[in-house]
Design an enzyme around this catalytic site. Structure first.
Site, PDB file in Angstrom:
ATOM      1  N   CYS A 162     -10.272   2.126  10.353  1.00  0.00           N
ATOM      2  CA  CYS A 162      -9.767   2.169   8.986  1.00  0.00           C
ATOM      3  C   CYS A 162      -8.875   0.959   8.701  1.00  0.00           C
ATOM      4  O   CYS A 162      -8.966   0.337   7.640  1.00  0.00           O
ATOM      5  CB  CYS A 162      -8.993   3.466   8.770  1.00  0.00           C
ATOM      6  SG  CYS A 162      -8.515   3.736   7.061  1.00  0.00           S
ATOM      7  N   GLY A 208       0.840  -1.185   0.000  1.00  0.00           N
ATOM      8  CA  GLY A 208       0.000   0.000   0.000  1.00  0.00           C
ATOM      9  C   GLY A 208       0.877   1.236   0.000  1.00  0.00           C
ATOM     10  O   GLY A 208       1.544   1.535   0.993  1.00  0.00           O
ATOM     11  N   CYS A 214      -7.756   9.664   9.525  1.00  0.00           N
ATOM     12  CA  CYS A 214      -7.281   8.669   8.570  1.00  0.00           C
ATOM     13  C   CYS A 214      -7.843   8.919   7.170  1.00  0.00           C
ATOM     14  O   CYS A 214      -9.055   8.943   6.979  1.00  0.00           O
ATOM     15  CB  CYS A 214      -7.679   7.273   9.064  1.00  0.00           C
ATOM     16  SG  CYS A 214      -7.143   5.934   7.993  1.00  0.00           S
ATOM     17  N   GLY A 264       3.404   0.292   5.399  1.00  0.00           N
ATOM     18  CA  GLY A 264       4.481   1.012   6.074  1.00  0.00           C
ATOM     19  C   GLY A 264       4.217   1.241   7.544  1.00  0.00           C
ATOM     20  O   GLY A 264       4.641   2.258   8.104  1.00  0.00           O
ATOM     21  N   VAL A 268       6.656   8.736   3.385  1.00  0.00           N
ATOM     22  CA  VAL A 268       7.991   8.155   3.346  1.00  0.00           C
ATOM     23  C   VAL A 268       8.009   6.728   3.896  1.00  0.00           C
ATOM     24  O   VAL A 268       8.811   5.893   3.452  1.00  0.00           O
ATOM     25  CB  VAL A 268       8.999   9.055   4.111  1.00  0.00           C
ATOM     26  CG1 VAL A 268       8.695   9.075   5.609  1.00  0.00           C
ATOM     27  CG2 VAL A 268      10.436   8.614   3.859  1.00  0.00           C
ATOM     28  N   ASP A 269       7.152   6.402   4.850  1.00  0.00           N
ATOM     29  CA  ASP A 269       7.185   5.074   5.462  1.00  0.00           C
ATOM     30  C   ASP A 269       6.838   3.974   4.459  1.00  0.00           C
ATOM     31  O   ASP A 269       7.553   2.973   4.347  1.00  0.00           O
ATOM     32  CB  ASP A 269       6.224   5.019   6.657  1.00  0.00           C
ATOM     33  CG  ASP A 269       6.629   5.956   7.774  1.00  0.00           C
ATOM     34  OD1 ASP A 269       7.837   6.211   7.929  1.00  0.00           O
ATOM     35  OD2 ASP A 269       5.738   6.450   8.488  1.00  0.00           O
ATOM     36  N   SER A 294       1.192   5.058   0.065  1.00  0.00           N
ATOM     37  CA  SER A 294       0.322   6.155   0.484  1.00  0.00           C
ATOM     38  C   SER A 294       0.773   7.530   0.019  1.00  0.00           C
ATOM     39  O   SER A 294       0.015   8.493   0.075  1.00  0.00           O
ATOM     40  CB  SER A 294       0.236   6.176   2.009  1.00  0.00           C
ATOM     41  OG  SER A 294       1.492   6.530   2.569  1.00  0.00           O
ATOM     42  N   GLY A 295       2.022   7.629  -0.411  1.00  0.00           N
ATOM     43  CA  GLY A 295       2.603   8.931  -0.717  1.00  0.00           C
ATOM     44  C   GLY A 295       3.540   9.408   0.373  1.00  0.00           C
ATOM     45  O   GLY A 295       4.289  10.371   0.194  1.00  0.00           O
TER      46      GLY A 295
END
Length: 365
Positions: free
Chosen positions: A100, A9, A197, A124, A14-15, A11-12
């Site tokens: 979520c 996944g 979230c 992440g 950094v993790d 997300s955009g």
């Protein structure tokens, strides 16, 4: 892990970007998927989902991995956002991040991922997967105590974690940032997401008022005296100090309860006021990531909010799927939030707090 297929996944942030990098580095066949769960602009005209997607695309291109976007807006509104609003209607303070994870990331998204024929789903999150003596999967705390996210994953079941990977769970946040910088990820210095979230950081009161009509009322002290006015019970939570707008002499004012029948916000003075403390709670909806968890009375530690220090508790499983925890005085335990149980590094599960007591006196809500 050559030829082992994993969907991550992306997300955009950094993790998840570093998680994708580590998976590819370890030889996995990695596909990135961006989840679009909210498609409305904030008060500044910015669509968080659109900005996040642009960052996710940059990361996928940098890592040279295929990427796709999937829309879960319908599922998010039905399973998470409706719950979020209903809890506020009840005067409670919900935790949408837990819901979520339970309903979207590790249910709708997980189901979608495995229909693609992959071996694993990865995210992440700062958490780890371990095994018990029988080889069953366990949910463990992340190595970075300050970033550990097992609290938010506590209501997943064993089926939801048994084929999940958390590549950054053994790392600290600073190490993740350093890896991102070393390989020149485009979002290496992007700040962490905050707020609700998938919805992002908003002017919370303005956002909530778009969906729920606030009803102004009185703020009442322990003696029943009206001290001020509130703009709506939905805007306040147990233990709150800031934003009450009460001046004058004496110690600071805190929220210790809500009387929904009278639309009154109950307030007291002093951060050590006994009204703010409880030593027992009852909740419901317990779910455990541990396979074949036995519901019995036992002692362990618990958290009643994210990043709270572990609290020793006695656990009692009651009828009708209810759970009772007994503990020494703890401040601002809040209905609607999650109680999460731990045995050392192992997350035993969690449930929603419904009733809070000081001895036999129940917090008004």
């Amino acid at each position: 892990m050559r030829n082992k297929k994993v969907v991550v996944g992306l997300s955009g942030g950094v993790d998840s970007a570093v998680a994708a990098y580590l998976l590819k580095k370890d030889g996995y066949d990695v596909t990135a998927i961006f989840m679009k769960n909210w498609d409305e602009t904030d008060e500044n005209g910015i669509c968080t989902a659109e900005e996040d997607y642009k960052e996710a695309v940059k990361v996928a291109n940098k890592l040279d991995i295929p990427y796709y976007s999937i829309n879960f807006e319908k599922e998010y509104k039905e399973r998470v956002f409706s719950y979020f609003l209903n809890e506020y209607k009840r005067g409670r303070t919900p935790n949408p991040d837990i819901m979520c994870n339970k309903e979207i990331k590790f249910k709708a998204f997980l189901d979608f991922a495995f229909k693609l024929g992959v071996d694993y789903l990865a995210t992440g999150h700062y958490a780890r997967i371990g095994t018990d003596d029988n080889g069953n999967k366990l949910l463990l705390r992340g190595l970075d105590n300050n970033k550990d996210q097992s609290y938010f994953l506590s209501q997943l079941n064993n089926d939801q974690i048994k084929n999940v990977l958390f590549p950054i769970g053994e790392l600290t946040k600073s190490e993740v940032r350093q890896i991102a910088s070393n390989i020149e990820l485009p979002n290496a210095n992007r700040k962490d997401s905050t707020g609700i979230c998938f919805i992002g950081e908003r002017n919370f009161n303005e956002f909530l008022a778009q969906f729920l009509k606030p009803t102004p009322g009185d703020m009442v002290n322990e003696d029943g005296k009206v001290i001020g006015k509130h703009n709506g019970l939905i805007f306040h939570t147990i233990g709150q100090r800031k934003g009450l707008g009460i001046g004058g002499d004496g110690e600071a004012w805190f929220v210790y309860g809500k009387d929904l029948s009278k639309n009154e916000l109950l307030i007291c003075q002093g951060e050590n006021n006994p009204k703010l403390y409880s030593n027992r709670l009852i909740g419901s909806g317990f779910q455990s990531p541990c396979k074949d968890f036995i519901r019995r009375d036992f002692s362990c530690t618990a958290k009643f909010r994210y990043r709270q220090k572990d609290i020793p508790v006695e656990v009692h499983f009651l009828e009708d799927d209810r759970v009772e925890l007994v503990y020494d005085d703890v401040k601002a335990v809040t209905p609607g939030q999650a109680a999460v149980l731990y045995d050392g590094e192992v997350c035993l599960g969690g449930f929603t707090i419904d009733e809070v007591y000081r001895d036999e006196e129940r917090l008004l809500l």
